[in-house]
Write a protein that holds these residues in place. Structure first.
Motif, PDB file in Angstrom:
ATOM      1  N   SER A  29      -5.193 -34.539  -0.436  1.00  0.00           N
ATOM      2  CA  SER A  29      -6.249 -35.345   0.185  1.00  0.00           C
ATOM      3  C   SER A  29      -5.838 -36.813   0.180  1.00  0.00           C
ATOM      4  CB  SER A  29      -7.566 -35.168  -0.574  1.00  0.00           C
ATOM      5  OG  SER A  29      -7.469 -35.785  -1.845  1.00  0.00           O
ATOM      6  N   LEU A  30      -6.740 -37.668   0.658  1.00  0.00           N
ATOM      7  CA  LEU A  30      -6.472 -39.100   0.676  1.00  0.00           C
ATOM      8  C   LEU A  30      -6.388 -39.698  -0.717  1.00  0.00           C
ATOM      9  CD1 LEU A  30      -8.699 -40.284   3.658  1.00  0.00           C
ATOM     10  CD2 LEU A  30      -6.210 -40.256   3.546  1.00  0.00           C
ATOM     11  N   SER A  31      -6.737 -38.925  -1.728  1.00  0.00           N
ATOM     12  CA  SER A  31      -6.674 -39.424  -3.104  1.00  0.00           C
ATOM     13  C   SER A  31      -5.256 -39.355  -3.685  1.00  0.00           C
ATOM     14  CB  SER A  31      -7.644 -38.650  -3.997  1.00  0.00           C
ATOM     15  OG  SER A  31      -7.267 -37.295  -4.061  1.00  0.00           O
ATOM     16  N   VAL A  32      -4.280 -38.968  -2.867  1.00  0.00           N
ATOM     17  CA  VAL A  32      -2.884 -38.925  -3.325  1.00  0.00           C
ATOM     18  C   VAL A  32      -2.481 -40.321  -3.794  1.00  0.00           C
ATOM     19  CG1 VAL A  32      -0.495 -38.672  -2.540  1.00  0.00           C
ATOM     20  CG2 VAL A  32      -2.208 -37.013  -1.850  1.00  0.00           C
ATOM     21  N   PHE A  34      -5.528 -35.562  11.078  1.00  0.00           N
ATOM     22  CA  PHE A  34      -4.207 -35.567  10.480  1.00  0.00           C
ATOM     23  C   PHE A  34      -4.180 -36.538   9.313  1.00  0.00           C
ATOM     24  CE2 PHE A  34      -3.512 -34.341  14.847  1.00  0.00           C
ATOM     25  CZ  PHE A  34      -2.544 -33.355  14.768  1.00  0.00           C
ATOM     26  N   LEU A  35      -3.313 -36.270   8.341  1.00  0.00           N
ATOM     27  CA  LEU A  35      -2.961 -37.263   7.346  1.00  0.00           C
ATOM     28  C   LEU A  35      -1.649 -37.871   7.804  1.00  0.00           C
ATOM     29  CD1 LEU A  35      -3.681 -35.511   3.924  1.00  0.00           C
ATOM     30  CD2 LEU A  35      -5.161 -37.027   5.240  1.00  0.00           C
ATOM     31  N   LYS A  36      -1.596 -39.197   7.843  1.00  0.00           N
ATOM     32  CA  LYS A  36      -0.382 -39.894   8.246  1.00  0.00           C
ATOM     33  C   LYS A  36       0.208 -40.556   7.005  1.00  0.00           C
ATOM     34  CE  LYS A  36       1.446 -43.407  11.341  1.00  0.00           C
ATOM     35  NZ  LYS A  36       1.149 -44.409  12.353  1.00  0.00           N
ATOM     36  N   PHE A  37       1.493 -40.276   6.762  1.00  0.00           N
ATOM     37  CA  PHE A  37       2.187 -40.768   5.581  1.00  0.00           C
ATOM     38  C   PHE A  37       3.285 -41.743   5.967  1.00  0.00           C
ATOM     39  CE2 PHE A  37       0.790 -36.510   4.582  1.00  0.00           C
ATOM     40  CZ  PHE A  37       0.380 -36.574   3.265  1.00  0.00           C
ATOM     41  N   ARG A  38       3.599 -42.662   5.064  1.00  0.00           N
ATOM     42  CA  ARG A  38       4.869 -43.378   5.066  1.00  0.00           C
ATOM     43  C   ARG A  38       5.570 -42.848   3.822  1.00  0.00           C
ATOM     44  NH1 ARG A  38       6.083 -48.554   7.561  1.00  0.00           N
ATOM     45  NH2 ARG A  38       7.607 -47.165   8.465  1.00  0.00           N
ATOM     46  N   LEU A  39       6.742 -42.300   4.027  1.00  0.00           N
ATOM     47  CA  LEU A  39       7.506 -41.689   2.940  1.00  0.00           C
ATOM     48  C   LEU A  39       8.793 -42.465   2.724  1.00  0.00           C
ATOM     49  CD1 LEU A  39       7.135 -37.923   3.942  1.00  0.00           C
ATOM     50  CD2 LEU A  39       5.766 -39.221   2.287  1.00  0.00           C
ATOM     51  N   SER A  40       9.201 -42.554   1.479  1.00  0.00           N
ATOM     52  CA  SER A  40      10.445 -43.236   1.142  1.00  0.00           C
ATOM     53  C   SER A  40      11.329 -42.310   0.322  1.00  0.00           C
ATOM     54  CB  SER A  40      10.139 -44.494   0.321  1.00  0.00           C
ATOM     55  OG  SER A  40      11.333 -45.063  -0.182  1.00  0.00           O
ATOM     56  N   ASP A  41      12.621 -42.382   0.608  1.00  0.00           N
ATOM     57  CA  ASP A  41      13.590 -41.660  -0.220  1.00  0.00           C
ATOM     58  C   ASP A  41      14.172 -42.606  -1.278  1.00  0.00           C
ATOM     59  OD1 ASP A  41      15.318 -43.321   1.160  1.00  0.00           O
ATOM     60  OD2 ASP A  41      16.419 -41.713   2.150  1.00  0.00           O
ATOM     61  N   GLY A  42      13.594 -43.795  -1.376  1.00  0.00           N
ATOM     62  CA  GLY A  42      14.058 -44.816  -2.303  1.00  0.00           C
ATOM     63  C   GLY A  42      14.880 -45.879  -1.626  1.00  0.00           C
ATOM     64  N   GLU A  43      15.331 -45.578  -0.408  1.00  0.00           N
ATOM     65  CA  GLU A  43      16.155 -46.516   0.351  1.00  0.00           C
ATOM     66  C   GLU A  43      15.628 -46.690   1.772  1.00  0.00           C
ATOM     67  OE1 GLU A  43      20.928 -47.292   1.021  1.00  0.00           O
ATOM     68  OE2 GLU A  43      20.244 -45.315   0.428  1.00  0.00           O
ATOM     69  N   ALA A  75       2.463 -44.929   1.581  1.00  0.00           N
ATOM     70  CA  ALA A  75       1.206 -45.244   2.268  1.00  0.00           C
ATOM     71  C   ALA A  75       0.639 -43.953   2.833  1.00  0.00           C
ATOM     72  CB  ALA A  75       1.435 -46.262   3.385  1.00  0.00           C
ATOM     73  N   LEU A  76      -0.673 -43.911   2.969  1.00  0.00           N
ATOM     74  CA  LEU A  76      -1.355 -42.715   3.456  1.00  0.00           C
ATOM     75  C   LEU A  76      -2.666 -43.117   4.102  1.00  0.00           C
ATOM     76  CD1 LEU A  76      -1.820 -39.590   3.480  1.00  0.00           C
ATOM     77  CD2 LEU A  76      -2.744 -39.833   1.184  1.00  0.00           C
ATOM     78  N   THR A  77      -2.950 -42.533   5.260  1.00  0.00           N
ATOM     79  CA  THR A  77      -4.222 -42.762   5.931  1.00  0.00           C
ATOM     80  C   THR A  77      -4.621 -41.510   6.691  1.00  0.00           C
ATOM     81  OG1 THR A  77      -5.451 -44.334   7.308  1.00  0.00           O
ATOM     82  CG2 THR A  77      -3.277 -43.692   8.103  1.00  0.00           C
ATOM     83  N   GLU A  78      -5.894 -41.427   7.061  1.00  0.00           N
ATOM     84  CA  GLU A  78      -6.395 -40.306   7.847  1.00  0.00           C
ATOM     85  C   GLU A  78      -6.519 -40.751   9.292  1.00  0.00           C
ATOM     86  OE1 GLU A  78      -9.566 -37.200   6.528  1.00  0.00           O
ATOM     87  OE2 GLU A  78     -10.609 -38.861   7.499  1.00  0.00           O
ATOM     88  N   VAL A  79      -6.084 -39.901  10.209  1.00  0.00           N
ATOM     89  CA  VAL A  79      -6.131 -40.210  11.638  1.00  0.00           C
ATOM     90  C   VAL A  79      -6.907 -39.098  12.333  1.00  0.00           C
ATOM     91  CG1 VAL A  79      -4.753 -40.572  13.721  1.00  0.00           C
ATOM     92  CG2 VAL A  79      -3.869 -41.332  11.505  1.00  0.00           C
TER      93      VAL A  79
END
Length: 130
Positions: free
Chosen positions: A82-85, A55-64, A43-47
């Motif tokens: 950019s937000l187009s990721v 800021f760009l705010k990410f939710r990152l996963s390592d798969g687990e 997930a990704l959004t601009e704050v």
């Protein structure tokens, strides 16, 4: 790997590790002694903040495991991000700093590899912001 969901292609127990996922009580610390970690954007959004910082705010996963991360706009611009990721885009993290339970992504601790994962795009509502 760039086109897959890490939950299907990673070896469980080789990512963040549930014992180092930051909690909200964490004020400031580093993930020490951690190997280089491959993660994907879920997930990704601009704050925007009142001071004018973006800021760009990410939710990152390592798969687990899932971790929140932020990146200042200037860093994102330097990395041509950019937000187009795409959901499922892969990043490599190198010992990121943690503040208040959030990974701080900077030019020196992240490499953008790219890629995407159609399954994550379809299921993006599964990764709610905390």
């Amino acid at each position: 790997i760039l086109g897959s969901d890490l939950s299907d292609s990673m070896i469980h127990g080789t990512g963040f590790g549930s014992d180092i996922i930051p909690n909200q009580e964490t004020t400031e610390n580093n993930i020490q002694g951690l190997p280089t970690i491959l993660v994907q954007v879920v997930a990704l959004t601009e704050v925007a903040q009142p001071h004018g910082n973006i800021f760009l705010k990410f939710r990152l996963s390592d798969g687990e495991n899932i971790a929140d991360a932020i990146m200042q706009e200037q860093v994102a611009n330097a990395l041509k991000l950019s937000l187009s990721v795409e959901h499922g885009s892969k990043m490599v993290l190198f010992n990121p700093h943690i503040r208040h339970g959030v990974l701080i992504l900077e030019v020196h601790n992240v490499v953008i590899l790219g890629g995407s994962c159609p399954d994550l795009k379809e299921n993006q509502t599964a990764y709610k912001w905390r």
